[in-house]
Write an enzyme that holds these catalytic residues in place. Structure first.
Site, PDB file in Angstrom:
ATOM      1  N   ASP A   1       0.897  -1.158   0.000  1.00  0.00           N
ATOM      2  CA  ASP A   1       0.000   0.000   0.000  1.00  0.00           C
ATOM      3  C   ASP A   1       0.931   1.202   0.000  1.00  0.00           C
ATOM      4  O   ASP A   1       1.684   1.417   0.964  1.00  0.00           O
ATOM      5  CB  ASP A   1      -0.881  -0.031   1.252  1.00  0.00           C
ATOM      6  CG  ASP A   1      -1.752   1.218   1.368  1.00  0.00           C
ATOM      7  OD1 ASP A   1      -1.462   2.226   0.692  1.00  0.00           O
ATOM      8  OD2 ASP A   1      -2.697   1.181   2.166  1.00  0.00           O
ATOM      9  N   VAL A   2       0.902   1.987  -1.060  1.00  0.00           N
ATOM     10  CA  VAL A   2       1.916   3.040  -1.215  1.00  0.00           C
ATOM     11  C   VAL A   2       1.821   4.136  -0.154  1.00  0.00           C
ATOM     12  O   VAL A   2       2.737   4.933   0.001  1.00  0.00           O
ATOM     13  CB  VAL A   2       1.900   3.691  -2.627  1.00  0.00           C
ATOM     14  CG1 VAL A   2       2.289   2.677  -3.688  1.00  0.00           C
ATOM     15  CG2 VAL A   2       0.548   4.330  -2.938  1.00  0.00           C
TER      16      VAL A   2
ATOM     17  N   ASN B   1       3.588   3.920 -10.107  1.00  0.00           N
ATOM     18  CA  ASN B   1       2.452   3.871 -11.032  1.00  0.00           C
ATOM     19  C   ASN B   1       1.094   3.844 -10.329  1.00  0.00           C
ATOM     20  O   ASN B   1       0.092   4.229 -10.930  1.00  0.00           O
ATOM     21  CB  ASN B   1       2.632   2.614 -11.912  1.00  0.00           C
ATOM     22  CG  ASN B   1       1.366   2.218 -12.630  1.00  0.00           C
ATOM     23  OD1 ASN B   1       0.982   2.841 -13.620  1.00  0.00           O
ATOM     24  ND2 ASN B   1       0.681   1.188 -12.128  1.00  0.00           N
TER      25      ASN B   1
ATOM     26  N   TYR C   1      -7.213  15.173  -7.879  1.00  0.00           N
ATOM     27  CA  TYR C   1      -6.366  14.425  -8.812  1.00  0.00           C
ATOM     28  C   TYR C   1      -5.412  15.370  -9.552  1.00  0.00           C
ATOM     29  O   TYR C   1      -4.207  15.123  -9.633  1.00  0.00           O
ATOM     30  CB  TYR C   1      -7.261  13.675  -9.805  1.00  0.00           C
ATOM     31  CG  TYR C   1      -6.515  12.738 -10.726  1.00  0.00           C
ATOM     32  CD1 TYR C   1      -6.115  11.474 -10.292  1.00  0.00           C
ATOM     33  CD2 TYR C   1      -6.220  13.101 -12.035  1.00  0.00           C
ATOM     34  CE1 TYR C   1      -5.446  10.606 -11.144  1.00  0.00           C
ATOM     35  CE2 TYR C   1      -5.548  12.236 -12.891  1.00  0.00           C
ATOM     36  CZ  TYR C   1      -5.165  10.993 -12.437  1.00  0.00           C
ATOM     37  OH  TYR C   1      -4.492  10.131 -13.275  1.00  0.00           O
TER      38      TYR C   1
ATOM     39  N   LYS D   1      -1.284  15.368  -9.213  1.00  0.00           N
ATOM     40  CA  LYS D   1      -0.437  15.066 -10.368  1.00  0.00           C
ATOM     41  C   LYS D   1       0.482  16.252 -10.703  1.00  0.00           C
ATOM     42  O   LYS D   1       1.625  16.052 -11.117  1.00  0.00           O
ATOM     43  CB  LYS D   1      -1.293  14.651 -11.570  1.00  0.00           C
ATOM     44  CG  LYS D   1      -2.063  13.334 -11.364  1.00  0.00           C
ATOM     45  CD  LYS D   1      -1.141  12.128 -11.192  1.00  0.00           C
ATOM     46  CE  LYS D   1      -1.889  10.800 -11.281  1.00  0.00           C
ATOM     47  NZ  LYS D   1      -1.008   9.634 -11.088  1.00  0.00           N
TER      48      LYS D   1
ATOM     49  N   THR E   1      -8.075   1.478 -19.483  1.00  0.00           N
ATOM     50  CA  THR E   1      -7.967   0.564 -18.337  1.00  0.00           C
ATOM     51  C   THR E   1      -9.237   0.738 -17.507  1.00  0.00           C
ATOM     52  O   THR E   1     -10.067   1.611 -17.796  1.00  0.00           O
ATOM     53  CB  THR E   1      -6.755   0.907 -17.434  1.00  0.00           C
ATOM     54  OG1 THR E   1      -7.014   2.164 -16.792  1.00  0.00           O
ATOM     55  CG2 THR E   1      -5.460   0.979 -18.200  1.00  0.00           C
TER      56      THR E   1
HETATM   57  N1  LIG Z   1      -6.038   5.272 -17.391  1.00  0.00           N
HETATM   58  C1  LIG Z   1      -5.869   6.561 -17.641  1.00  0.00           C
HETATM   59  O1  LIG Z   1      -6.561   7.143 -18.487  1.00  0.00           O
HETATM   60  C2  LIG Z   1      -4.780   7.340 -16.957  1.00  0.00           C
HETATM   61  C3  LIG Z   1      -4.435   8.589 -17.488  1.00  0.00           C
HETATM   62  C4  LIG Z   1      -3.418   9.314 -16.917  1.00  0.00           C
HETATM   63  C5  LIG Z   1      -2.736   8.807 -15.826  1.00  0.00           C
HETATM   64  N2  LIG Z   1      -3.100   7.596 -15.309  1.00  0.00           N
HETATM   65  C6  LIG Z   1      -2.336   7.108 -14.186  1.00  0.00           C
HETATM   66  O2  LIG Z   1      -1.771   5.869 -14.542  1.00  0.00           O
HETATM   67  C7  LIG Z   1      -1.536   5.090 -13.362  1.00  0.00           C
HETATM   68  C8  LIG Z   1      -2.060   3.677 -13.570  1.00  0.00           C
HETATM   69  O3  LIG Z   1      -3.457   3.722 -13.762  1.00  0.00           O
HETATM   70  P1  LIG Z   1      -4.264   2.620 -14.609  1.00  0.00           P
HETATM   71  O4  LIG Z   1      -4.815   3.297 -15.799  1.00  0.00           O
HETATM   72  O5  LIG Z   1      -3.449   1.390 -14.810  1.00  0.00           O
HETATM   73  O6  LIG Z   1      -5.476   2.329 -13.620  1.00  0.00           O
HETATM   74  P2  LIG Z   1      -5.833   1.016 -12.764  1.00  0.00           P
HETATM   75  O7  LIG Z   1      -6.990   1.428 -11.917  1.00  0.00           O
HETATM   76  O8  LIG Z   1      -5.979  -0.151 -13.664  1.00  0.00           O
HETATM   77  O9  LIG Z   1      -4.542   0.792 -11.867  1.00  0.00           O
HETATM   78  C9  LIG Z   1      -4.276   1.552 -10.710  1.00  0.00           C
HETATM   79  C10 LIG Z   1      -3.586   0.622  -9.730  1.00  0.00           C
HETATM   80  O10 LIG Z   1      -3.252   1.350  -8.540  1.00  0.00           O
HETATM   81  C11 LIG Z   1      -3.494   0.490  -7.450  1.00  0.00           C
HETATM   82  N3  LIG Z   1      -3.633   1.225  -6.199  1.00  0.00           N
HETATM   83  C12 LIG Z   1      -4.624   2.065  -5.805  1.00  0.00           C
HETATM   84  N4  LIG Z   1      -4.389   2.492  -4.553  1.00  0.00           N
HETATM   85  C13 LIG Z   1      -3.217   1.927  -4.144  1.00  0.00           C
HETATM   86  C14 LIG Z   1      -2.447   1.991  -2.960  1.00  0.00           C
HETATM   87  N5  LIG Z   1      -2.831   2.717  -1.904  1.00  0.00           N
HETATM   88  N6  LIG Z   1      -1.299   1.278  -2.917  1.00  0.00           N
HETATM   89  C15 LIG Z   1      -0.894   0.538  -3.957  1.00  0.00           C
HETATM   90  N7  LIG Z   1      -1.593   0.419  -5.096  1.00  0.00           N
HETATM   91  C16 LIG Z   1      -2.740   1.123  -5.187  1.00  0.00           C
HETATM   92  C17 LIG Z   1      -4.772  -0.250  -7.833  1.00  0.00           C
HETATM   93  O11 LIG Z   1      -4.944  -1.416  -7.047  1.00  0.00           O
HETATM   94  C18 LIG Z   1      -4.474  -0.543  -9.288  1.00  0.00           C
HETATM   95  O12 LIG Z   1      -3.751  -1.737  -9.419  1.00  0.00           O
HETATM   96  C19 LIG Z   1      -2.201   5.869 -12.212  1.00  0.00           C
HETATM   97  O13 LIG Z   1      -1.220   6.599 -11.528  1.00  0.00           O
HETATM   98  C20 LIG Z   1      -3.139   6.828 -12.928  1.00  0.00           C
HETATM   99  O14 LIG Z   1      -3.364   8.001 -12.171  1.00  0.00           O
HETATM  100  C21 LIG Z   1      -4.110   6.864 -15.846  1.00  0.00           C
END
Ligand SMILES: NC(=O)c1ccc[n+]([C@@H]2O[C@H](COP(=O)([O-])OP(=O)(O)OC[C@H]3O[C@@H](n4cnc5c(N)ncnc54)[C@H](O)[C@@H]3O)[C@@H](O)[C@H]2O)c1
Length: 259
Positions: free
Chosen positions: A60-61, A87, A153, A157, A188
């Site tokens: 848990d980050v 990530n 958010y 970021k 995703t």
């Molecule tokens: N999907 C998009 O459109 C998008 C766009 C820009 C940025 N992002 C960023 O990309 C990254 C990955 O997102 P994604 O698209 O794979 O979404 P996702 O929801 O599939 O993955 C996010 C992951 O973070 C984990 N997580 C959440 N809280 C946590 C915690 N406290 N400790 C450890 N893990 C935790 C979740 O369990 C999940 O595995 C994130 O940082 C997100 O903000 C996503």
């Protein structure tokens, strides 16, 4: 010789849509992988599937002690940690600033910003012991502008950018490079499922159709950039920010019929 032979990589949120793509690609290019995450079932299944060069670490980050344990897992299982990918991330339920609960604000910043800070803090000594390495922080195109209804958010970021630049300055002489990736809208569960406390998913009200590359991003798009940035091909790149958004930040493309 593959690009990441003899390297050990820790990916947070390693069971998520983008995280699992990153984990699989690093592994396919020779790395030992530590899948950091809170989804134990998925994490264990992915580690089992990948075999001897993979471990799942319950991470848990927001929890400093689970960071220490994850770094220890990397060093005790594989001898060193060379790459950290911050990530893990969460989205707030959409609301104006006036209608955002303080608890929501804190929860989003805790994961997206404090989680990244704790990751750099925990990994830096291990990367130094490995004689250098790379950290990539995953931010967002929302960290480059404003987006109504997403203040926690967006603010988190944006802050990751300042944290990245500061870490790059502090760690550069230790041969540790620190960079940021700003994904656009990536296909995703992050966009296809409502955020905790929300009723609609981002994909319900977003279409890539007006933009220069009119499709959603795929996790593999981000993975390819990430592998470049963490490889020796990027040895002179630090404190930098990489947008990967199919032209989203350019704004709508001029349509042929209106030219
Ligand atoms: N999907 C998009 O459109 C998008 C766009 C820009 C940025 N992002 C960023 O990309 C990254 C990955 O997102 P994604 O698209 O794979 O979404 P996702 O929801 O599939 O993955 C996010 C992951 O973070 C984990 N997580 C959440 N809280 C946590 C915690 N406290 N400790 C450890 N893990 C935790 C979740 O369990 C999940 O595995 C994130 O940082 C997100 O903000 C996503």
């Amino acid at each position: 010789m593959r690009r990441f032979d003899d390297q050990t990589v820790l990916v947070t949120g390693g069971t998520g849509g983008q995280g699992s793509s990153h984990v699989r690609a690093f592994h396919a290019e020779g790395a030992n992988v530590v899948i950091g995450g809170i989804d134990e079932e998925r994490g264990a299944a992915l580690a089992d599937e990948l075999g001897t060069r993979a471990r799942f670490a319950r991470l848990d980050v927001t929890d400093e002690s689970s960071w220490s344990a994850a770094v220890l897992t990397a060093e005790s299982a594989f001898g060193a940690l060379n790459v950290l990918v911050n990530n893990a991330g969460v989205q707030n339920p959409p609301a104006t600033i006036e209608n955002t609960e303080r608890a929501t604000w804190s929860r989003i910043l805790d994961v997206n910003l404090t989680g990244t800070f704790l990751g750099i803090k925990a990994a830096a000594p291990a990367l130094r012991r490995a004689a250098g390495g790379a950290i990539v922080n995953i931010a967002s195109t929302m960290g480059l502008g404003g987006t109504a209804h997403y203040a926690p958010y967006v603010a988190g970021k944006w802050a990751v950018r300042g944290l990245t630049r500061t870490a790059a300055l502090e760690l550069g002489r230790d041969r540790i490079r620190v960079n940021t990736i700003h994904p656009g809208v990536i296909s995703t569960s992050f966009i296809h499922e409502p955020a905790a406390g929300a009723t609609a998913a981002i994909a319900d009200f977003y279409s890539p159709e007006p933009f220069a590359i009119p499709r959603l991003g795929e996790p593999a798009d981000v993975t390819r950039l990430l592998l470049f940035l963490t490889s020796s091909d990027a040895a002179f790149i630090t404190g930098s920010e990489y947008v990967i958004d199919g032209g989203l930040l350019l704004g709508p493309a001029l349509q042929a019929e209106s030219a």
